[in-house]
Design an enzyme around this catalytic site. Structure first.
Site, PDB file in Angstrom:
ATOM      1  CB  CYS A  62      -0.897  -0.177   0.809  1.00 56.76           C
ATOM      2  SG  CYS A  62      -1.921  -1.309   1.086  1.00 56.76           S
ATOM      3  CG  ASP A  98       1.427   4.740   4.099  1.00 56.25           C
ATOM      4  OD1 ASP A  98       2.064   5.824   3.890  1.00 56.25           O
ATOM      5  OD2 ASP A  98       0.170   4.661   3.073  1.00 56.25           O
ATOM      6  CB  CYS A 130       3.786  10.435   1.130  1.00 59.29           C
ATOM      7  SG  CYS A 130       2.266   9.757   1.790  1.00 59.29           S
ATOM      8  CB  CYS A 163      -0.409  10.061   6.657  1.00 57.90           C
ATOM      9  SG  CYS A 163       0.127   9.780   4.419  1.00 57.90           S
TER      10      CYS A 163
END
Lengths: 134, 408
Positions: free
Chosen positions: A37, A39, A63, A106
Protein backbone atom coordinates in the site's frame (compact mmCIF):
# COMPACT_ATOMS: atom_id res chain seq x y z
CA UNK A 1 1.19 18.72 -4.18
CA UNK A 2 2.19 21.36 -1.69
CA UNK A 3 2.97 20.32 1.84
CA UNK A 4 2.41 22.36 4.97
CA UNK A 5 5.47 23.87 6.64
CA UNK A 6 5.04 21.45 9.55
CA UNK A 7 5.06 18.42 7.26
CA UNK A 8 8.16 19.73 5.53
CA UNK A 9 9.85 20.38 8.88
CA UNK A 10 9.17 16.86 10.16
CA UNK A 11 10.20 15.36 6.81
CA UNK A 12 13.47 17.27 6.69
CA UNK A 13 14.22 17.03 10.42
CA UNK A 14 12.45 13.91 11.60
CA UNK A 15 12.34 13.55 15.40
CA UNK A 16 13.24 10.33 17.14
CA UNK A 17 14.20 8.15 14.19
CA UNK A 18 15.54 4.84 15.36
CA UNK A 19 15.02 1.43 16.89
CA UNK A 20 14.69 -0.02 20.36
CA UNK A 21 15.28 -3.53 21.57
CA UNK A 22 12.09 -5.34 20.75
CA UNK A 23 12.91 -8.07 23.24
CA UNK A 24 13.01 -5.68 26.17
CA UNK A 25 10.02 -5.89 28.49
CA UNK A 26 9.94 -2.08 28.69
CA UNK A 27 9.40 -1.72 24.95
CA UNK A 28 6.19 -1.94 22.98
CA UNK A 29 6.37 -2.12 19.19
CA UNK A 30 3.64 -1.26 16.71
CA UNK A 31 4.16 -2.17 13.07
CA UNK A 32 1.26 -1.06 10.88
CA UNK A 33 0.50 -0.60 7.19
CA UNK A 34 1.72 -2.68 4.29
CA UNK A 35 4.51 -2.31 1.74
CA UNK A 36 2.02 -3.03 -1.04
CA UNK A 37 0.00 0.00 0.00
CA UNK A 38 3.04 2.25 0.07
CA UNK A 39 2.98 2.93 3.82
CA UNK A 40 4.58 1.08 6.71
CA UNK A 41 5.08 2.67 10.14
CA UNK A 42 6.94 1.22 13.06
CA UNK A 43 6.47 3.01 16.36
CA UNK A 44 8.24 1.89 19.49
CA UNK A 45 7.58 3.13 23.00
CA UNK A 46 9.62 2.64 26.15
CA UNK A 47 7.45 2.60 29.26
CA UNK A 48 8.79 3.34 32.74
CA UNK A 49 7.75 1.57 35.91
CA UNK A 50 5.37 4.43 36.65
CA UNK A 51 3.49 3.60 33.47
CA UNK A 52 4.64 6.73 31.67
CA UNK A 53 6.09 6.62 28.17
CA UNK A 54 9.71 7.68 28.63
CA UNK A 55 10.90 7.44 25.06
CA UNK A 56 9.60 6.79 21.57
CA UNK A 57 11.25 5.92 18.26
CA UNK A 58 9.92 5.50 14.74
CA UNK A 59 10.85 4.33 11.29
CA UNK A 60 8.51 4.86 8.36
CA UNK A 61 8.32 3.78 4.73
CA UNK A 62 5.95 6.17 3.01
CA UNK A 63 5.27 9.61 1.66
CA UNK A 64 6.24 12.85 3.39
CA UNK A 65 2.92 13.04 5.24
CA UNK A 66 3.37 9.50 6.61
CA UNK A 67 6.89 10.32 7.81
CA UNK A 68 5.69 13.57 9.37
CA UNK A 69 2.70 11.91 11.09
CA UNK A 70 4.87 9.27 12.72
CA UNK A 71 7.57 11.76 13.66
CA UNK A 72 4.93 13.96 15.29
CA UNK A 73 3.42 11.18 17.38
CA UNK A 74 6.80 10.22 18.83
CA UNK A 75 6.89 13.75 20.27
CA UNK A 76 3.31 13.60 21.46
CA UNK A 77 3.40 10.25 23.26
CA UNK A 78 6.48 11.03 25.33
CA UNK A 79 5.58 11.88 28.92
CA UNK A 80 2.07 10.51 28.55
CA UNK A 81 0.54 7.53 30.32
CA UNK A 82 -0.61 4.65 28.13
CA UNK A 83 -4.21 5.73 28.54
CA UNK A 84 -3.41 9.32 27.60
CA UNK A 85 -1.43 8.19 24.57
CA UNK A 86 -4.21 5.92 23.40
CA UNK A 87 -6.49 8.94 23.33
CA UNK A 88 -4.49 10.65 20.59
CA UNK A 89 -6.83 10.88 17.60
CA UNK A 90 -5.97 10.87 13.91
CA UNK A 91 -7.96 14.09 13.57
CA UNK A 92 -5.57 15.80 16.01
CA UNK A 93 -2.60 14.67 13.91
CA UNK A 94 -4.23 15.69 10.64
CA UNK A 95 -5.12 19.09 12.07
CA UNK A 96 -1.68 19.75 13.52
CA UNK A 97 0.02 18.90 10.21
CA UNK A 98 -2.71 20.46 8.01
CA UNK A 99 -2.98 17.25 5.99
CA UNK A 100 -5.12 17.42 2.83
CA UNK A 101 -8.02 14.92 2.53
CA UNK A 102 -5.97 12.58 0.30
CA UNK A 103 -3.42 12.24 3.12
CA UNK A 104 -5.78 11.58 6.01
CA UNK A 105 -4.91 7.89 5.86
CA UNK A 106 -1.39 8.80 7.04
CA UNK A 107 -2.78 10.18 10.28
CA UNK A 108 -5.06 7.16 10.67
CA UNK A 109 -2.03 4.93 10.31
CA UNK A 110 -0.13 6.93 12.95
CA UNK A 111 -3.02 6.50 15.39
CA UNK A 112 -3.06 2.78 14.60
CA UNK A 113 0.69 2.65 15.29
CA UNK A 114 0.25 4.14 18.77
CA UNK A 115 -2.52 1.69 19.58
CA UNK A 116 -0.49 -1.24 18.24
CA UNK A 117 2.58 -0.27 20.28
CA UNK A 118 0.51 0.07 23.45
CA UNK A 119 -1.21 -3.23 22.79
CA UNK A 120 2.16 -4.94 22.25
CA UNK A 121 3.48 -3.50 25.50
CA UNK A 122 0.40 -4.59 27.40
CA UNK A 123 0.56 -8.09 25.93
CA UNK A 124 4.21 -8.38 26.94
CA UNK A 125 3.59 -6.86 30.31
CA UNK A 126 0.69 -9.16 30.99
CA UNK A 127 2.69 -12.19 29.91
CA UNK A 128 5.69 -11.11 32.04
CA UNK A 129 3.41 -10.61 35.07
CA UNK A 130 1.96 -14.09 34.65
CA UNK A 131 5.36 -15.73 34.48
CA UNK A 132 6.51 -13.87 37.61
CA UNK A 133 3.40 -15.00 39.45
CA UNK A 134 3.80 -18.65 38.57
CA UNK B 1 23.80 25.16 -15.66
CA UNK B 2 21.97 27.54 -13.35
CA UNK B 3 21.22 27.12 -9.70
CA UNK B 4 18.80 24.26 -9.11
CA UNK B 5 16.07 25.17 -6.71
CA UNK B 6 12.53 24.14 -6.08
CA UNK B 7 11.42 27.02 -8.33
CA UNK B 8 13.87 26.10 -11.06
CA UNK B 9 14.43 22.35 -10.85
CA UNK B 10 16.50 20.21 -13.19
CA UNK B 11 14.04 18.96 -15.80
CA UNK B 12 14.06 15.17 -16.03
CA UNK B 13 10.48 14.57 -17.12
CA UNK B 14 10.91 14.48 -20.90
CA UNK B 15 8.26 11.76 -21.26
CA UNK B 16 5.65 14.13 -19.88
CA UNK B 17 6.55 16.88 -22.29
CA UNK B 18 9.55 18.47 -23.95
CA UNK B 19 10.42 22.15 -24.20
CA UNK B 20 9.77 23.55 -27.66
CA UNK B 21 13.06 23.75 -29.56
CA UNK B 22 13.95 27.44 -30.16
CA UNK B 23 14.38 26.64 -33.86
CA UNK B 24 10.80 25.38 -33.89
CA UNK B 25 9.51 28.51 -32.20
CA UNK B 26 11.36 30.67 -34.70
CA UNK B 27 9.84 28.82 -37.64
CA UNK B 28 6.37 29.20 -36.15
CA UNK B 29 6.47 32.91 -35.37
CA UNK B 30 5.59 34.40 -38.80
CA UNK B 31 2.41 32.31 -38.92
CA UNK B 32 1.00 34.14 -35.93
CA UNK B 33 1.60 37.63 -37.33
CA UNK B 34 2.47 38.41 -40.97
CA UNK B 35 1.38 35.08 -42.49
CA UNK B 36 -1.75 34.67 -40.47
CA UNK B 37 -4.01 33.42 -43.26
CA UNK B 38 -6.54 30.62 -43.17
CA UNK B 39 -4.96 27.76 -45.11
CA UNK B 40 -8.36 26.87 -46.49
CA UNK B 41 -8.90 30.34 -48.04
CA UNK B 42 -8.40 29.80 -51.76
CA UNK B 43 -8.85 33.36 -52.98
CA UNK B 44 -5.82 35.32 -51.81
CA UNK B 45 -2.15 35.21 -51.00
CA UNK B 46 -2.69 34.98 -47.23
CA UNK B 47 -4.50 31.72 -47.70
CA UNK B 48 -2.01 30.41 -50.27
CA UNK B 49 0.98 31.17 -48.04
CA UNK B 50 -0.60 29.41 -45.09
CA UNK B 51 -1.58 26.44 -47.23
CA UNK B 52 1.92 26.13 -48.61
CA UNK B 53 3.35 26.17 -45.09
CA UNK B 54 0.93 23.47 -43.97
CA UNK B 55 1.77 21.29 -46.97
CA UNK B 56 5.51 21.71 -46.39
CA UNK B 57 4.98 20.67 -42.78
CA UNK B 58 2.94 17.67 -43.87
CA UNK B 59 5.86 16.57 -46.00
CA UNK B 60 8.32 17.01 -43.13
CA UNK B 61 6.17 14.79 -40.92
CA UNK B 62 5.78 12.19 -43.68
CA UNK B 63 9.51 12.14 -44.39
CA UNK B 64 10.37 11.22 -40.82
CA UNK B 65 8.33 8.00 -40.97
CA UNK B 66 8.70 7.02 -44.63
CA UNK B 67 5.16 8.01 -45.56
CA UNK B 68 3.55 9.99 -48.37
CA UNK B 69 2.42 13.51 -47.36
CA UNK B 70 -1.10 12.64 -48.50
CA UNK B 71 -1.19 10.04 -45.74
CA UNK B 72 -0.70 12.58 -42.93
CA UNK B 73 -3.74 14.02 -41.12
CA UNK B 74 -3.14 16.84 -38.66
CA UNK B 75 -4.93 16.52 -35.32
CA UNK B 76 -4.81 18.21 -31.93
CA UNK B 77 -2.44 15.61 -30.48
CA UNK B 78 -1.80 11.93 -29.98
CA UNK B 79 -4.90 11.40 -27.83
CA UNK B 80 -7.11 12.61 -30.67
CA UNK B 81 -5.08 10.60 -33.19
CA UNK B 82 -5.52 7.44 -31.13
CA UNK B 83 -9.26 8.05 -30.80
CA UNK B 84 -9.63 8.71 -34.53
CA UNK B 85 -7.58 5.68 -35.54
CA UNK B 86 -9.22 3.16 -33.24
CA UNK B 87 -12.81 4.37 -33.23
CA UNK B 88 -12.64 5.43 -36.87
CA UNK B 89 -11.49 2.06 -38.15
CA UNK B 90 -13.69 0.05 -35.78
CA UNK B 91 -16.79 1.97 -36.75
CA UNK B 92 -16.09 1.86 -40.47
CA UNK B 93 -15.62 -1.90 -40.58
CA UNK B 94 -18.28 -2.70 -37.99
CA UNK B 95 -20.38 -5.63 -39.08
CA UNK B 96 -17.52 -7.11 -41.12
CA UNK B 97 -15.00 -7.50 -38.32
CA UNK B 98 -15.45 -6.44 -34.75
CA UNK B 99 -12.47 -7.67 -32.75
CA UNK B 100 -9.63 -5.40 -31.59
CA UNK B 101 -6.34 -6.42 -29.99
CA UNK B 102 -4.36 -4.07 -27.78
CA UNK B 103 -2.08 -4.39 -24.79
CA UNK B 104 -2.44 -3.76 -21.04
CA UNK B 105 0.44 -1.27 -20.91
CA UNK B 106 -0.96 1.07 -23.57
CA UNK B 107 -1.57 4.72 -22.77
CA UNK B 108 -4.83 5.46 -20.99
CA UNK B 109 -6.29 7.10 -24.11
CA UNK B 110 -5.95 3.85 -26.07
CA UNK B 111 -7.30 1.71 -23.25
CA UNK B 112 -10.18 4.06 -22.55
CA UNK B 113 -11.07 4.19 -26.26
CA UNK B 114 -11.11 0.40 -26.37
CA UNK B 115 -13.30 0.23 -23.27
CA UNK B 116 -15.68 2.63 -24.96
CA UNK B 117 -15.83 0.40 -28.04
CA UNK B 118 -16.54 -2.64 -25.86
CA UNK B 119 -19.70 -0.88 -24.74
CA UNK B 120 -20.59 -0.46 -28.40
CA UNK B 121 -20.41 -4.20 -28.91
CA UNK B 122 -16.80 -4.66 -30.02
CA UNK B 123 -14.72 -7.44 -28.57
CA UNK B 124 -11.32 -6.37 -27.23
CA UNK B 125 -8.34 -8.54 -26.29
CA UNK B 126 -5.87 -6.94 -23.88
CA UNK B 127 -2.56 -8.74 -24.36
CA UNK B 128 -0.36 -9.10 -21.29
CA UNK B 129 3.32 -8.17 -21.39
CA UNK B 130 6.37 -10.16 -20.41
CA UNK B 131 8.54 -9.19 -17.44
CA UNK B 132 10.60 -6.94 -19.72
CA UNK B 133 7.51 -4.99 -20.80
CA UNK B 134 7.31 -6.42 -24.33
CA UNK B 135 4.40 -8.34 -25.79
CA UNK B 136 4.78 -11.98 -26.72
CA UNK B 137 4.41 -12.31 -30.50
CA UNK B 138 3.11 -15.85 -30.15
CA UNK B 139 0.31 -14.60 -27.93
CA UNK B 140 -0.52 -11.91 -30.46
CA UNK B 141 -0.63 -14.48 -33.21
CA UNK B 142 -2.85 -16.74 -31.14
CA UNK B 143 -5.23 -13.89 -30.33
CA UNK B 144 -5.76 -12.93 -34.00
CA UNK B 145 -8.80 -14.29 -35.81
CA UNK B 146 -10.66 -13.63 -39.08
CA UNK B 147 -12.73 -11.25 -37.01
CA UNK B 148 -9.78 -9.06 -35.92
CA UNK B 149 -10.07 -5.68 -37.57
CA UNK B 150 -7.33 -3.81 -35.74
CA UNK B 151 -4.24 -4.36 -33.64
CA UNK B 152 -3.16 -1.32 -31.62
CA UNK B 153 0.25 -1.62 -30.00
CA UNK B 154 2.36 1.37 -28.98
CA UNK B 155 5.87 1.94 -30.33
CA UNK B 156 7.48 3.06 -27.08
CA UNK B 157 5.94 2.93 -23.62
CA UNK B 158 5.60 6.27 -21.87
CA UNK B 159 6.48 4.98 -18.41
CA UNK B 160 9.23 2.46 -19.02
CA UNK B 161 10.55 3.40 -22.47
CA UNK B 162 10.55 -0.12 -23.91
CA UNK B 163 10.33 -0.53 -27.69
CA UNK B 164 7.75 -3.01 -28.96
CA UNK B 165 8.70 -5.20 -31.96
CA UNK B 166 6.78 -3.11 -34.51
CA UNK B 167 8.15 -4.78 -37.61
CA UNK B 168 7.19 -8.24 -36.40
CA UNK B 169 3.75 -7.06 -35.30
CA UNK B 170 3.24 -5.39 -38.68
CA UNK B 171 4.14 -8.58 -40.54
CA UNK B 172 1.66 -10.62 -38.49
CA UNK B 173 -1.09 -8.06 -39.10
CA UNK B 174 -0.49 -7.91 -42.83
CA UNK B 175 -0.61 -11.69 -43.03
CA UNK B 176 -3.98 -11.68 -41.25
CA UNK B 177 -5.33 -8.72 -43.27
CA UNK B 178 -5.71 -6.87 -39.98
CA UNK B 179 -4.98 -3.17 -39.71
CA UNK B 180 -2.01 -2.20 -37.54
CA UNK B 181 -2.26 1.01 -35.54
CA UNK B 182 0.62 2.15 -33.37
CA UNK B 183 0.68 4.98 -30.85
CA UNK B 184 4.11 6.43 -31.55
CA UNK B 185 3.84 9.55 -29.39
CA UNK B 186 6.95 8.43 -27.48
CA UNK B 187 8.66 6.73 -30.42
CA UNK B 188 8.74 9.33 -33.18
CA UNK B 189 12.08 11.09 -33.28
CA UNK B 190 13.52 8.63 -30.74
CA UNK B 191 13.82 5.51 -32.90
CA UNK B 192 13.93 5.07 -36.68
CA UNK B 193 10.41 4.41 -37.99
CA UNK B 194 9.39 3.34 -41.49
CA UNK B 195 5.74 2.67 -42.15
CA UNK B 196 6.57 0.63 -45.26
CA UNK B 197 9.18 -1.60 -43.71
CA UNK B 198 7.09 -2.06 -40.56
CA UNK B 199 3.75 -2.53 -42.34
CA UNK B 200 2.15 0.15 -40.21
CA UNK B 201 -1.35 1.23 -41.36
CA UNK B 202 -2.01 3.96 -38.81
CA UNK B 203 0.43 5.86 -36.61
CA UNK B 204 -0.27 8.48 -33.95
CA UNK B 205 2.20 11.32 -33.55
CA UNK B 206 2.46 14.04 -30.88
CA UNK B 207 4.04 17.47 -31.28
CA UNK B 208 5.05 18.25 -27.73
CA UNK B 209 6.86 14.97 -27.10
CA UNK B 210 9.35 15.79 -29.88
CA UNK B 211 10.28 19.41 -29.06
CA UNK B 212 7.33 20.73 -31.05
CA UNK B 213 4.40 22.71 -29.68
CA UNK B 214 1.55 21.37 -27.57
CA UNK B 215 -1.87 21.22 -29.18
CA UNK B 216 -0.82 19.51 -32.41
CA UNK B 217 -0.33 15.95 -33.49
CA UNK B 218 -0.82 13.85 -36.57
CA UNK B 219 -2.23 10.57 -37.70
CA UNK B 220 -0.67 8.60 -40.52
CA UNK B 221 -3.42 6.80 -42.47
CA UNK B 222 -2.19 4.40 -45.15
CA UNK B 223 -3.50 4.84 -48.71
CA UNK B 224 -2.30 1.59 -50.28
CA UNK B 225 -3.82 -0.72 -49.22
CA UNK B 226 -6.34 1.88 -48.26
CA UNK B 227 -7.42 2.27 -44.66
CA UNK B 228 -10.85 3.83 -44.29
CA UNK B 229 -12.21 5.39 -41.17
CA UNK B 230 -15.24 7.21 -39.86
CA UNK B 231 -14.47 10.83 -39.01
CA UNK B 232 -14.94 11.71 -35.37
CA UNK B 233 -15.16 15.46 -35.96
CA UNK B 234 -17.56 16.55 -38.68
CA UNK B 235 -17.54 19.87 -40.43
CA UNK B 236 -15.96 21.45 -43.49
CA UNK B 237 -14.33 18.24 -44.63
CA UNK B 238 -10.72 19.34 -44.14
CA UNK B 239 -7.94 16.76 -43.95
CA UNK B 240 -9.48 14.61 -46.67
CA UNK B 241 -12.73 14.47 -44.75
CA UNK B 242 -11.14 12.65 -41.85
CA UNK B 243 -10.76 15.59 -39.52
CA UNK B 244 -12.74 18.77 -40.03
CA UNK B 245 -11.73 22.09 -38.55
CA UNK B 246 -9.43 24.90 -39.62
CA UNK B 247 -5.81 23.87 -39.39
CA UNK B 248 -3.45 25.97 -37.27
CA UNK B 249 -0.59 26.74 -39.66
CA UNK B 250 1.76 27.88 -36.90
CA UNK B 251 1.29 24.60 -35.03
CA UNK B 252 1.59 22.55 -38.23
CA UNK B 253 4.84 24.35 -39.06
CA UNK B 254 6.02 23.68 -35.52
CA UNK B 255 5.34 19.96 -35.78
CA UNK B 256 6.91 19.81 -39.24
CA UNK B 257 10.05 21.62 -38.14
CA UNK B 258 10.33 19.40 -35.04
CA UNK B 259 10.12 16.33 -37.31
CA UNK B 260 12.78 17.68 -39.66
CA UNK B 261 15.16 18.41 -36.78
CA UNK B 262 14.50 14.95 -35.36
CA UNK B 263 15.23 13.34 -38.71
CA UNK B 264 18.55 15.18 -39.05
CA UNK B 265 19.74 14.86 -35.48
CA UNK B 266 18.24 11.66 -34.12
CA UNK B 267 21.25 9.41 -34.59
CA UNK B 268 23.74 11.78 -32.99
CA UNK B 269 21.36 12.81 -30.24
CA UNK B 270 20.60 9.19 -29.37
CA UNK B 271 24.26 8.42 -28.97
CA UNK B 272 24.75 11.30 -26.54
CA UNK B 273 21.65 10.49 -24.53
CA UNK B 274 22.45 6.79 -24.40
CA UNK B 275 25.71 7.71 -22.72
CA UNK B 276 23.93 9.85 -20.14
CA UNK B 277 21.34 7.16 -19.56
CA UNK B 278 23.92 4.44 -19.00
CA UNK B 279 26.07 6.73 -16.87
CA UNK B 280 23.14 7.37 -14.57
CA UNK B 281 22.05 3.73 -14.41
CA UNK B 282 25.59 2.49 -13.77
CA UNK B 283 26.05 4.98 -10.96
CA UNK B 284 22.82 3.86 -9.28
CA UNK B 285 23.85 0.22 -9.56
CA UNK B 286 27.35 0.85 -8.24
CA UNK B 287 26.50 3.22 -5.43
CA UNK B 288 23.26 1.74 -4.07
CA UNK B 289 22.21 -1.81 -3.22
CA UNK B 290 18.74 -3.05 -4.18
CA UNK B 291 17.97 -0.88 -7.20
CA UNK B 292 15.96 -2.39 -10.03
CA UNK B 293 15.42 -1.23 -13.60
CA UNK B 294 11.83 -1.61 -14.75
CA UNK B 295 11.53 -2.66 -18.38
CA UNK B 296 14.06 -4.08 -20.80
CA UNK B 297 17.47 -2.39 -20.87
CA UNK B 298 18.34 -3.27 -24.46
CA UNK B 299 14.96 -2.74 -26.12
CA UNK B 300 14.65 0.73 -24.66
CA UNK B 301 14.85 4.32 -25.84
CA UNK B 302 17.86 6.32 -24.72
CA UNK B 303 15.67 8.91 -23.05
CA UNK B 304 14.15 6.88 -20.24
CA UNK B 305 15.09 5.17 -17.00
CA UNK B 306 12.47 3.75 -14.68
CA UNK B 307 14.12 2.63 -11.48
CA UNK B 308 12.78 1.10 -8.28
CA UNK B 309 14.74 2.07 -5.17
CA UNK B 310 13.60 -0.69 -2.84
CA UNK B 311 12.43 0.26 0.68
CA UNK B 312 11.95 3.95 -0.20
CA UNK B 313 8.49 5.12 -1.19
CA UNK B 314 8.47 7.10 -4.43
CA UNK B 315 6.45 10.08 -3.35
CA UNK B 316 8.43 10.40 -0.15
CA UNK B 317 11.57 10.33 -2.28
CA UNK B 318 10.26 12.99 -4.66
CA UNK B 319 9.60 15.28 -1.71
CA UNK B 320 13.29 15.12 -0.88
CA UNK B 321 14.39 15.95 -4.40
CA UNK B 322 12.24 18.94 -5.13
CA UNK B 323 15.10 20.47 -7.07
CA UNK B 324 14.54 17.71 -9.66
CA UNK B 325 11.46 17.50 -11.87
CA UNK B 326 10.73 13.78 -12.14
CA UNK B 327 7.75 11.50 -11.97
CA UNK B 328 6.96 8.52 -9.74
CA UNK B 329 5.30 5.16 -10.35
CA UNK B 330 3.75 5.47 -6.95
CA UNK B 331 0.29 6.91 -7.32
CA UNK B 332 0.01 8.28 -3.82
CA UNK B 333 -0.35 11.77 -5.23
CA UNK B 334 -3.57 10.79 -6.96
CA UNK B 335 -6.80 9.94 -5.20
CA UNK B 336 -6.17 6.23 -5.78
CA UNK B 337 -3.51 4.44 -3.79
CA UNK B 338 -2.86 1.99 -6.61
CA UNK B 339 0.65 2.08 -8.02
CA UNK B 340 1.33 2.29 -11.75
CA UNK B 341 -0.71 -0.17 -13.82
CA UNK B 342 2.19 -0.41 -16.26
CA UNK B 343 4.64 -1.59 -13.60
CA UNK B 344 2.03 -3.97 -12.20
CA UNK B 345 1.55 -5.44 -15.69
CA UNK B 346 5.26 -6.24 -15.81
CA UNK B 347 4.81 -8.28 -12.67
CA UNK B 348 6.66 -5.69 -10.56
CA UNK B 349 5.33 -6.29 -7.07
CA UNK B 350 3.27 -3.52 -5.56
CA UNK B 351 5.84 -2.79 -2.88
CA UNK B 352 8.51 -2.22 -5.54
CA UNK B 353 6.15 -0.32 -7.82
CA UNK B 354 5.68 2.15 -4.98
CA UNK B 355 9.42 2.83 -4.95
CA UNK B 356 9.91 3.76 -8.57
CA UNK B 357 11.02 6.96 -10.26
CA UNK B 358 10.76 7.76 -13.95
CA UNK B 359 13.79 9.72 -15.11
CA UNK B 360 13.59 11.28 -18.56
CA UNK B 361 16.65 12.51 -20.42
CA UNK B 362 16.29 14.86 -23.36
CA UNK B 363 17.85 17.13 -25.95
CA UNK B 364 18.76 19.80 -23.43
CA UNK B 365 19.96 17.55 -20.60
CA UNK B 366 23.63 18.06 -19.73
CA UNK B 367 26.14 15.70 -18.14
CA UNK B 368 26.35 18.10 -15.19
CA UNK B 369 22.61 17.90 -14.67
CA UNK B 370 22.69 14.11 -14.81
CA UNK B 371 25.46 13.95 -12.24
CA UNK B 372 23.76 16.50 -10.01
CA UNK B 373 20.48 14.57 -10.16
CA UNK B 374 22.20 11.24 -9.56
CA UNK B 375 24.04 12.62 -6.52
CA UNK B 376 20.85 14.04 -5.09
CA UNK B 377 18.82 10.86 -5.61
CA UNK B 378 21.51 8.62 -4.12
CA UNK B 379 21.89 10.85 -1.07
CA UNK B 380 18.14 11.03 -0.49
CA UNK B 381 17.63 7.28 -0.97
CA UNK B 382 20.33 6.67 1.62
CA UNK B 383 18.74 9.11 4.06
CA UNK B 384 15.26 7.63 3.65
CA UNK B 385 16.50 4.07 3.89
CA UNK B 386 17.96 4.91 7.30
CA UNK B 387 14.41 5.92 8.19
CA UNK B 388 12.75 2.89 6.57
CA UNK B 389 11.62 -0.02 8.78
CA UNK B 390 11.60 -2.22 5.67
CA UNK B 391 15.27 -1.53 4.94
CA UNK B 392 16.19 -2.35 8.54
CA UNK B 393 14.20 -5.58 8.46
CA UNK B 394 15.70 -6.62 5.12
CA UNK B 395 19.18 -5.97 6.50
CA UNK B 396 18.40 -8.18 9.48
CA UNK B 397 17.52 -10.92 7.02
CA UNK B 398 13.79 -10.81 7.72
CA UNK B 399 11.77 -11.95 4.73
CA UNK B 400 9.26 -9.14 4.25
CA UNK B 401 6.91 -11.55 2.55
CA UNK B 402 6.73 -13.71 5.68
CA UNK B 403 5.04 -10.90 7.59
CA UNK B 404 1.28 -10.66 7.75
CA UNK B 405 0.74 -7.07 6.71
CA UNK B 406 -2.55 -5.41 7.44
CA UNK B 407 -3.43 -4.05 4.01
CA UNK B 408 -5.36 -0.85 4.31
Amino acid sequence: MSYSDKVVDHYENPRNVGSMDNDSGEVGTGLVGAPACGDVMRLQIKVGENGIIEDAKFKTFGCGSAIASSSLVTEWVKGKTLDEASNIKNTDIAEELALPPVKIHCSVLAEDAIKAAISDYKTKHGAAGDSEAS
Amino acid sequence: MGVNTQENPVYLDYQATTPTDPRVVEAMMPYFTQKFGNPHSRNHAYGWDAEEAVEDARKQVADLIGANPKEIIFTSGATESNNLAIKGVAQFYKGKRNHIITCVTEHKCVLDTCRHLEQDGFEVTYLPVKENGLIDLEELKAAMTDNTVLVSIMGVNNEIGVIQPLKEIGALCRENKTFFHTDCAQAVGKIPLDVEEMNIDLMSISGHKIYGPMGIGALFVRRRPRVRLVAQINGGGQERGMRSGTLAPALCVGLGTACEIAKNEMAEENERMRELQMHMWNRFKEELPEVYLNGDLEQRVSTNLNVSFAFVEGEGLMMGIKDLAVSSGSACTSASLEPSYVLRALGVEEELAHTSLRLGIGRFTTKEEVDYATDRIIKEVQRLREMSPLFEMAQQGIDLKSIQWAEH
